[in-house]
Design a protein around this motif. Sequence first.
Motif, PDB file in Angstrom:
ATOM      1  N   LEU A   1       0.834  -1.203   0.000  1.00 14.90           N
ATOM      2  CA  LEU A   1       0.000   0.000   0.000  1.00 14.90           C
ATOM      3  C   LEU A   1       0.867   1.251   0.000  1.00 14.90           C
ATOM      4  O   LEU A   1       0.586   2.225  -0.705  1.00 14.90           O
ATOM      5  CB  LEU A   1      -0.924  -0.009   1.228  1.00 14.90           C
ATOM      6  N   GLU A   2       1.948   1.212   0.750  1.00 16.12           N
ATOM      7  CA  GLU A   2       2.851   2.359   0.846  1.00 16.12           C
ATOM      8  C   GLU A   2       3.523   2.651  -0.493  1.00 16.12           C
ATOM      9  O   GLU A   2       3.793   3.810  -0.827  1.00 16.12           O
ATOM     10  CB  GLU A   2       3.917   2.077   1.918  1.00 16.12           C
ATOM     11  N   ASN A   3       3.775   1.610  -1.276  1.00 21.34           N
ATOM     12  CA  ASN A   3       4.468   1.779  -2.566  1.00 21.34           C
ATOM     13  C   ASN A   3       3.522   2.106  -3.722  1.00 21.34           C
ATOM     14  O   ASN A   3       3.975   2.406  -4.829  1.00 21.34           O
ATOM     15  CB  ASN A   3       5.259   0.512  -2.914  1.00 21.34           C
ATOM     16  N   ALA A   4       2.215   2.044  -3.479  1.00 21.25           N
ATOM     17  CA  ALA A   4       1.240   2.309  -4.540  1.00 21.25           C
ATOM     18  C   ALA A   4       0.932   3.811  -4.622  1.00 21.25           C
ATOM     19  O   ALA A   4       1.177   4.570  -3.686  1.00 21.25           O
ATOM     20  CB  ALA A   4      -0.040   1.531  -4.288  1.00 21.25           C
ATOM     21  N   SER A   5       0.378   4.211  -5.765  1.00 27.72           N
ATOM     22  CA  SER A   5      -0.044   5.604  -5.926  1.00 27.72           C
ATOM     23  C   SER A   5      -1.129   5.680  -6.986  1.00 27.72           C
ATOM     24  O   SER A   5      -1.333   4.741  -7.766  1.00 27.72           O
ATOM     25  CB  SER A   5       1.145   6.492  -6.318  1.00 27.72           C
ATOM     26  N   GLY A   6      -1.834   6.818  -7.004  1.00 31.40           N
ATOM     27  CA  GLY A   6      -2.879   7.032  -7.991  1.00 31.40           C
ATOM     28  C   GLY A   6      -4.017   6.034  -7.863  1.00 31.40           C
ATOM     29  O   GLY A   6      -4.411   5.648  -6.755  1.00 31.40           O
ATOM     30  N   LYS A   7      -4.542   5.611  -8.995  1.00 33.56           N
ATOM     31  CA  LYS A   7      -5.692   4.701  -9.015  1.00 33.56           C
ATOM     32  C   LYS A   7      -5.367   3.369  -8.331  1.00 33.56           C
ATOM     33  O   LYS A   7      -6.214   2.780  -7.662  1.00 33.56           O
ATOM     34  CB  LYS A   7      -6.136   4.461 -10.462  1.00 33.56           C
ATOM     35  N   ALA A   8      -4.116   2.891  -8.513  1.00 36.46           N
ATOM     36  CA  ALA A   8      -3.704   1.633  -7.880  1.00 36.46           C
ATOM     37  C   ALA A   8      -3.775   1.742  -6.353  1.00 36.46           C
ATOM     38  O   ALA A   8      -4.189   0.794  -5.667  1.00 36.46           O
ATOM     39  CB  ALA A   8      -2.289   1.258  -8.318  1.00 36.46           C
ATOM     40  N   PHE A   9      -3.380   2.918  -5.845  1.00 38.54           N
ATOM     41  CA  PHE A   9      -3.473   3.115  -4.385  1.00 38.54           C
ATOM     42  C   PHE A   9      -4.931   3.119  -3.943  1.00 38.54           C
ATOM     43  O   PHE A   9      -5.283   2.480  -2.951  1.00 38.54           O
ATOM     44  CB  PHE A   9      -2.812   4.438  -3.969  1.00 38.54           C
ATOM     45  N   ASP A  10      -5.770   3.854  -4.664  1.00 38.30           N
ATOM     46  CA  ASP A  10      -7.181   3.949  -4.285  1.00 38.30           C
ATOM     47  C   ASP A  10      -7.817   2.561  -4.183  1.00 38.30           C
ATOM     48  O   ASP A  10      -8.519   2.246  -3.209  1.00 38.30           O
ATOM     49  CB  ASP A  10      -7.953   4.784  -5.314  1.00 38.30           C
ATOM     50  N   THR A  11      -7.555   1.738  -5.196  1.00 34.60           N
ATOM     51  CA  THR A  11      -8.144   0.402  -5.232  1.00 34.60           C
ATOM     52  C   THR A  11      -7.619  -0.464  -4.085  1.00 34.60           C
ATOM     53  O   THR A  11      -8.395  -1.111  -3.369  1.00 34.60           O
ATOM     54  CB  THR A  11      -7.847  -0.292  -6.579  1.00 34.60           C
ATOM     55  N   ALA A  12      -6.301  -0.452  -3.903  1.00 33.87           N
ATOM     56  CA  ALA A  12      -5.699  -1.260  -2.842  1.00 33.87           C
ATOM     57  C   ALA A  12      -6.157  -0.779  -1.459  1.00 33.87           C
ATOM     58  O   ALA A  12      -6.479  -1.595  -0.582  1.00 33.87           O
ATOM     59  CB  ALA A  12      -4.178  -1.207  -2.942  1.00 33.87           C
ATOM     60  N   PHE A  13      -6.196   0.542  -1.304  1.00 37.82           N
ATOM     61  CA  PHE A  13      -6.606   1.103  -0.015  1.00 37.82           C
ATOM     62  C   PHE A  13      -8.013   0.653   0.352  1.00 37.82           C
ATOM     63  O   PHE A  13      -8.271   0.207   1.472  1.00 37.82           O
ATOM     64  CB  PHE A  13      -6.545   2.634  -0.078  1.00 37.82           C
ATOM     65  N   MET A  14      -8.945   0.756  -0.586  1.00 35.21           N
ATOM     66  CA  MET A  14     -10.334   0.421  -0.281  1.00 35.21           C
ATOM     67  C   MET A  14     -10.519  -1.074  -0.029  1.00 35.21           C
ATOM     68  O   MET A  14     -11.233  -1.478   0.888  1.00 35.21           O
ATOM     69  CB  MET A  14     -11.253   0.921  -1.401  1.00 35.21           C
ATOM     70  N   LYS A  15      -9.846  -1.903  -0.838  1.00 32.70           N
ATOM     71  CA  LYS A  15      -9.965  -3.345  -0.632  1.00 32.70           C
ATOM     72  C   LYS A  15      -9.425  -3.761   0.738  1.00 32.70           C
ATOM     73  O   LYS A  15     -10.046  -4.561   1.450  1.00 32.70           O
ATOM     74  CB  LYS A  15      -9.226  -4.103  -1.743  1.00 32.70           C
ATOM     75  N   LEU A  16      -8.277  -3.221   1.087  1.00 37.53           N
ATOM     76  CA  LEU A  16      -7.673  -3.562   2.376  1.00 37.53           C
ATOM     77  C   LEU A  16      -8.462  -2.974   3.547  1.00 37.53           C
ATOM     78  O   LEU A  16      -8.621  -3.611   4.588  1.00 37.53           O
ATOM     79  CB  LEU A  16      -6.221  -3.080   2.419  1.00 37.53           C
ATOM     80  N   MET A  17      -8.979  -1.751   3.356  1.00 39.84           N
ATOM     81  CA  MET A  17      -9.722  -1.109   4.437  1.00 39.84           C
ATOM     82  C   MET A  17     -11.071  -1.789   4.657  1.00 39.84           C
ATOM     83  O   MET A  17     -11.566  -1.844   5.794  1.00 39.84           O
ATOM     84  CB  MET A  17      -9.911   0.384   4.159  1.00 39.84           C
ATOM     85  N   ILE A  18     -11.675  -2.305   3.599  1.00 35.82           N
ATOM     86  CA  ILE A  18     -12.935  -3.043   3.765  1.00 35.82           C
ATOM     87  C   ILE A  18     -12.689  -4.253   4.671  1.00 35.82           C
ATOM     88  O   ILE A  18     -13.432  -4.509   5.619  1.00 35.82           O
ATOM     89  CB  ILE A  18     -13.502  -3.490   2.401  1.00 35.82           C
ATOM     90  N   LYS A  19     -11.618  -4.989   4.379  1.00 33.38           N
ATOM     91  CA  LYS A  19     -11.275  -6.152   5.197  1.00 33.38           C
ATOM     92  C   LYS A  19     -10.975  -5.731   6.638  1.00 33.38           C
ATOM     93  O   LYS A  19     -11.403  -6.383   7.596  1.00 33.38           O
ATOM     94  CB  LYS A  19     -10.061  -6.872   4.596  1.00 33.38           C
ATOM     95  N   HIS A  20     -10.270  -4.618   6.765  1.00 40.41           N
ATOM     96  CA  HIS A  20      -9.909  -4.097   8.087  1.00 40.41           C
ATOM     97  C   HIS A  20     -11.166  -3.712   8.871  1.00 40.41           C
ATOM     98  O   HIS A  20     -11.313  -4.061  10.049  1.00 40.41           O
ATOM     99  CB  HIS A  20      -8.995  -2.886   7.922  1.00 40.41           C
ATOM    100  N   HIS A  21     -12.069  -2.992   8.221  1.00 40.74           N
ATOM    101  CA  HIS A  21     -13.317  -2.574   8.867  1.00 40.74           C
ATOM    102  C   HIS A  21     -14.177  -3.780   9.260  1.00 40.74           C
ATOM    103  O   HIS A  21     -14.797  -3.785  10.335  1.00 40.74           O
ATOM    104  CB  HIS A  21     -14.122  -1.680   7.915  1.00 40.74           C
ATOM    105  N   GLU A  22     -14.225  -4.778   8.398  1.00 42.64           N
ATOM    106  CA  GLU A  22     -15.023  -5.971   8.711  1.00 42.64           C
ATOM    107  C   GLU A  22     -14.522  -6.639   9.984  1.00 42.64           C
ATOM    108  O   GLU A  22     -15.313  -7.118  10.809  1.00 42.64           O
ATOM    109  CB  GLU A  22     -14.982  -6.955   7.540  1.00 42.64           C
ATOM    110  N   GLY A  23     -13.206  -6.638  10.171  1.00 44.89           N
ATOM    111  CA  GLY A  23     -12.635  -7.183  11.407  1.00 44.89           C
ATOM    112  C   GLY A  23     -13.043  -6.370  12.619  1.00 44.89           C
ATOM    113  O   GLY A  23     -13.381  -6.924  13.677  1.00 44.89           O
TER     114      GLY A  23
END
Length: 215
Positions: free
Chosen positions: A151-173
């Motif tokens: 996530l730290e190495n991503a940027s732009g659209k790739a970051f947005d997608t990775a951030f949301m996918k990971l945060m969804i999993k994080h929030h579900e926990g």
Amino acid sequence: MIQNRSLARRGAAVVAAGAAALVLAACGGDGDSDSSAGHGGHKATASASASSSASASASQGQRNAADVAFAQGMIPHHRQAVEMAGLASGRAQSAEVSKLAADIRKAQDPEIKTLSGWLTSWGEDVPAKGAMDHSAHDMGGMMTDGEMTELENASGKAFDTAFMKLMIKHHEGAVEMAKTEQADGAYGPATRMAGEIITSQSAEIEQMNKLLGKD
């Protein structure tokens, strides 16, 4: 004749003395009754007050093992979410993702302080910053070191997608942890915070799914 008068006077005196004694006894009895009622009333009031105080203390001050586990687990969980949200600055392309990250930091930073305060007041250990052992990674939705690096190495659209996918999993926990607290916890403020976490993070999960095109 004189003797009869003397006897009559003595009789009247005895009757008068007896009547006076009865009056005094009655007054004394009333006084004791009032005093007894008064003390009884004070005792009843004091007892009721103590009971009310104990009830108030129980509703706010009692905590159990589930409350402690909730606080100790949610602190590192929230810290990681705040760290993930902090990465959005300079990396996110979407305005919606940038705002979502800011909202996450705004909500969870104060909760970390509140949770830490509860543990301190209970005489329990507050998880140290940066203390991420294997058990923490096993906690619901926690990111691995590799995922955080990605996530730290991503940027732009790739970051947005990775951030949301990971945060969804994080929030579900976090939602699952909060549901456990609601079911098993005893400390009123903690169960209320759990309810707020369920409501806010469920709404953010829905928002991120929509942004990802998963309506």
